[in-house]
Motif scaffolding. Sequence first.
Motif, PDB file in Angstrom:
ATOM      1  N   LEU A  12       0.575  -1.110  -0.006  1.00 29.36           N
ATOM      2  CA  LEU A  12       0.061   0.269   0.066  1.00 29.36           C
ATOM      3  C   LEU A  12       0.919   1.144  -0.048  1.00 29.36           C
ATOM      4  CD1 LEU A  12      -2.672  -0.990   2.561  1.00 29.36           C
ATOM      5  CD2 LEU A  12      -2.965  -0.863   0.003  1.00 29.36           C
ATOM      6  N   ARG A  13       1.882   1.001   0.794  1.00 32.91           N
ATOM      7  CA  ARG A  13       2.740   2.429   0.869  1.00 32.91           C
ATOM      8  C   ARG A  13       3.644   2.495  -0.481  1.00 32.91           C
ATOM      9  NH1 ARG A  13       5.670   3.260   6.438  1.00 32.91           N
ATOM     10  NH2 ARG A  13       5.777   5.313   5.624  1.00 32.91           N
ATOM     11  N   ARG A  14       3.672   1.582  -1.331  1.00 29.76           N
ATOM     12  CA  ARG A  14       4.420   1.775  -2.572  1.00 29.76           C
ATOM     13  C   ARG A  14       3.403   2.178  -3.786  1.00 29.76           C
ATOM     14  NH1 ARG A  14       6.813  -1.735   0.579  1.00 29.76           N
ATOM     15  NH2 ARG A  14       8.817  -1.444   0.504  1.00 29.76           N
ATOM     16  N   ILE A  15       2.292   2.242  -3.289  1.00 31.20           N
ATOM     17  CA  ILE A  15       1.388   2.982  -4.416  1.00 31.20           C
ATOM     18  C   ILE A  15       1.774   4.200  -5.071  1.00 31.20           C
ATOM     19  CG2 ILE A  15      -1.038   3.257  -5.279  1.00 31.20           C
ATOM     20  CD1 ILE A  15      -1.737   1.467  -3.000  1.00 31.20           C
ATOM     21  N   PRO A  16       2.081   4.377  -6.165  1.00 30.76           N
ATOM     22  CA  PRO A  16       2.302   5.675  -6.506  1.00 30.76           C
ATOM     23  C   PRO A  16       1.191   6.560  -6.686  1.00 30.76           C
ATOM     24  CG  PRO A  16       2.566   3.999  -8.327  1.00 30.76           C
ATOM     25  CD  PRO A  16       2.101   3.393  -7.111  1.00 30.76           C
ATOM     26  N   LYS A  17       1.240   7.867  -6.329  1.00 30.32           N
ATOM     27  CA  LYS A  17       0.384   8.711  -6.472  1.00 30.32           C
ATOM     28  C   LYS A  17      -0.285   9.217  -7.732  1.00 30.32           C
ATOM     29  CE  LYS A  17       2.447  13.209  -6.899  1.00 30.32           C
ATOM     30  NZ  LYS A  17       2.744  14.410  -6.517  1.00 30.32           N
ATOM     31  N   VAL A  39      -6.683  -6.906   3.005  1.00 27.81           N
ATOM     32  CA  VAL A  39      -6.410  -5.555   2.781  1.00 27.81           C
ATOM     33  C   VAL A  39      -7.265  -4.483   3.496  1.00 27.81           C
ATOM     34  CG1 VAL A  39      -6.209  -3.912   0.714  1.00 27.81           C
ATOM     35  CG2 VAL A  39      -5.583  -6.264   0.561  1.00 27.81           C
ATOM     36  N   VAL A  40      -8.641  -4.953   3.642  1.00 29.63           N
ATOM     37  CA  VAL A  40      -9.789  -4.182   4.122  1.00 29.63           C
ATOM     38  C   VAL A  40      -9.102  -4.084   5.450  1.00 29.63           C
ATOM     39  CG1 VAL A  40     -11.903  -4.245   4.811  1.00 29.63           C
ATOM     40  CG2 VAL A  40     -11.533  -4.955   2.536  1.00 29.63           C
ATOM     41  N   GLN A  41      -8.974  -4.974   6.156  1.00 32.26           N
ATOM     42  CA  GLN A  41      -8.539  -5.018   7.551  1.00 32.26           C
ATOM     43  C   GLN A  41      -7.238  -4.185   7.718  1.00 32.26           C
ATOM     44  OE1 GLN A  41      -9.996  -5.189   9.890  1.00 32.26           O
ATOM     45  NE2 GLN A  41     -11.357  -7.020   9.987  1.00 32.26           N
ATOM     46  N   THR A  42      -6.355  -4.348   7.027  1.00 30.94           N
ATOM     47  CA  THR A  42      -5.195  -3.895   7.145  1.00 30.94           C
ATOM     48  C   THR A  42      -5.447  -2.232   6.869  1.00 30.94           C
ATOM     49  OG1 THR A  42      -3.926  -5.541   6.278  1.00 30.94           O
ATOM     50  CG2 THR A  42      -2.589  -3.682   6.142  1.00 30.94           C
ATOM     51  N   LEU A  43      -6.039  -1.730   6.030  1.00 26.76           N
ATOM     52  CA  LEU A  43      -6.460  -0.390   5.900  1.00 26.76           C
ATOM     53  C   LEU A  43      -7.219   0.048   7.180  1.00 26.76           C
ATOM     54  CD1 LEU A  43      -7.643  -0.420   2.256  1.00 26.76           C
ATOM     55  CD2 LEU A  43      -5.955   0.761   3.035  1.00 26.76           C
ATOM     56  N   HIS A  44      -7.935  -0.765   7.823  1.00 25.33           N
ATOM     57  CA  HIS A  44      -8.443  -0.230   9.130  1.00 25.33           C
ATOM     58  C   HIS A  44      -7.590  -0.264  10.128  1.00 25.33           C
ATOM     59  CE1 HIS A  44     -12.768   0.223   8.505  1.00 25.33           C
ATOM     60  NE2 HIS A  44     -12.694  -0.384   7.627  1.00 25.33           N
ATOM     61  N   CYS A  46      -3.941   0.237   9.777  1.00 17.66           N
ATOM     62  CA  CYS A  46      -3.120   1.377   9.705  1.00 17.66           C
ATOM     63  C   CYS A  46      -3.872   2.696   9.337  1.00 17.66           C
ATOM     64  CB  CYS A  46      -2.406   1.150   8.421  1.00 17.66           C
ATOM     65  SG  CYS A  46      -1.447  -0.513   8.812  1.00 17.66           S
ATOM     66  N   GLY A  47      -5.105   2.731   8.931  1.00 14.42           N
ATOM     67  CA  GLY A  47      -5.725   4.029   8.564  1.00 14.42           C
ATOM     68  C   GLY A  47      -4.816   5.109   7.901  1.00 14.42           C
ATOM     69  N   VAL A  55      -6.896   3.052  -2.853  1.00 14.82           N
ATOM     70  CA  VAL A  55      -7.492   1.765  -2.818  1.00 14.82           C
ATOM     71  C   VAL A  55      -9.075   1.794  -3.278  1.00 14.82           C
ATOM     72  CG1 VAL A  55      -7.534  -0.413  -1.681  1.00 14.82           C
ATOM     73  CG2 VAL A  55      -5.813   1.101  -1.159  1.00 14.82           C
ATOM     74  N   ILE A  56      -9.385   1.114  -4.486  1.00 18.34           N
ATOM     75  CA  ILE A  56     -10.634   0.912  -4.568  1.00 18.34           C
ATOM     76  C   ILE A  56     -10.991  -0.548  -4.926  1.00 18.34           C
ATOM     77  CG2 ILE A  56     -10.402   3.129  -5.671  1.00 18.34           C
ATOM     78  CD1 ILE A  56     -10.065   1.807  -8.554  1.00 18.34           C
ATOM     79  N   GLY A  57     -12.348  -0.518  -5.384  1.00 24.08           N
ATOM     80  CA  GLY A  57     -12.793  -1.907  -5.692  1.00 24.08           C
ATOM     81  C   GLY A  57     -13.095  -2.202  -7.119  1.00 24.08           C
ATOM     82  N   LYS A  58     -13.219  -3.107  -7.566  1.00 23.49           N
ATOM     83  CA  LYS A  58     -13.411  -3.568  -9.122  1.00 23.49           C
ATOM     84  C   LYS A  58     -14.688  -3.132  -9.559  1.00 23.49           C
ATOM     85  CE  LYS A  58     -10.048  -6.002 -11.062  1.00 23.49           C
ATOM     86  NZ  LYS A  58     -10.018  -7.041 -11.734  1.00 23.49           N
TER      87      LYS A  58
END
Length: 110
Positions: A12-17, A39-44, A46-47, A55-58
């Motif tokens: 996630l931290r490597r996602i280019p802007k 991924v969902v849990q991780t986002l929650h 680290c927030g 991060v989006i959904g298909k």
Amino acid sequence: MKSPSERIVAVLRRIPKGKVVTYGQVAELAGVPRAPRLVVQTLHRCGDEVPWHRVIGKRGASVGGVSIKDPLGAKVQRRLLEKEGVKFDRAGGVDLDRFGWHATNSITIR
DNA sequence: ACTTTGACGACTG
DNA sequence: GCAGTCGCCAAAG
């Protein structure tokens, strides 16, 4: 080998802007192709430590940021992405063909 | 200690 | 092609 969630954070931290990734893609890059939920849990977890708005959904992108507690996140996410140059179509979906992060050689887990 | 949830995705029927 | 089910890991109740 660290925990899958650790790797997910790293990804996630490597996602280019200016780019967006789907949950499944992040999971795949992290080494757990069938675990978008992680991924969902991780986002929650680290927030604020990760660019959650990238991060989006298909289904149509805007699913991201919509937590049942704070439904306003979707609006914020869209604004942030547009600020980075990502364009939303009228359906509220992101052009994955252009803004979908093509993970070439990004994964370098430490 | 166990069960349920959690911003989803992919597979099978 | 659509609907239902399973999968993955972690944290909270």
